[in-house]
Design a protein around this motif. Sequence first.
Motif, PDB file in Angstrom:
ATOM      1  N   ASP A  87      35.534  33.644  41.072  1.00 46.97           N
ATOM      2  CA  ASP A  87      35.360  33.543  42.519  1.00 46.97           C
ATOM      3  C   ASP A  87      34.276  32.507  42.822  1.00 46.97           C
ATOM      4  N   ASP A  89      33.028  31.638  45.533  1.00 49.10           N
ATOM      5  CA  ASP A  89      32.132  32.097  46.586  1.00 49.10           C
ATOM      6  C   ASP A  89      31.130  33.138  46.096  1.00 49.10           C
ATOM      7  N   GLY A  95      34.794  40.247  38.577  1.00 48.25           N
ATOM      8  CA  GLY A  95      36.183  40.489  38.977  1.00 48.25           C
ATOM      9  C   GLY A  95      36.862  41.533  38.117  1.00 48.25           C
ATOM     10  N   ARG A 133      40.557  39.934  39.387  1.00 52.24           N
ATOM     11  CA  ARG A 133      40.674  38.470  39.450  1.00 52.24           C
ATOM     12  C   ARG A 133      40.592  37.931  38.033  1.00 52.24           C
TER      13      ARG A 133
END
Length: 157
Positions: A87, A89, A95, A133
């Motif tokens: 990620d 961000d 994740g 993720r």
Amino acid sequence: MTGTYEHLIVRHMGDTSDDLVNEGAVATGEPRPSHIGDAFALMRAEDVPQSKVHMTYSWILPTEEGSHWVNEHQHDYDEVLVFLGSDPDDPHDLGGEAYLWIEGEKYTINSSGAVYIPAGTRHCPLDWGTITRPIRFNAISLSGDGNYNSDENVPKA
């Protein structure tokens, strides 16, 4: 144009699935879980003879089912295990969760980071929990002489 140092560049990552017998399908006798990607060599003496580092690269894909990946073992060189979330961000968020045992103590890894394993330290199993993720996993083995044949070539129960 090929330069003087072309021989130091790995331009195609070789398959390392069979390099270490305590990992993946070689260790468990079971097919690799579908959420664990192929293991590739970023750097190793087989590809760059001067290399004293064996560095692998794998993607761990989203799954709701946990899985076992690496059996307990030890070796005579230091190792760094790298866990990186995907990620941009929130680069600290892994994740998902990995479970790593060091000398019989269980640790939960749920943030991006690394684990230093000193030579002679029994470590693993390495298992995965829920993954939301993709996670990039790297193992960096630091033998100092390019030799990585030790306890990892002798599976332990």
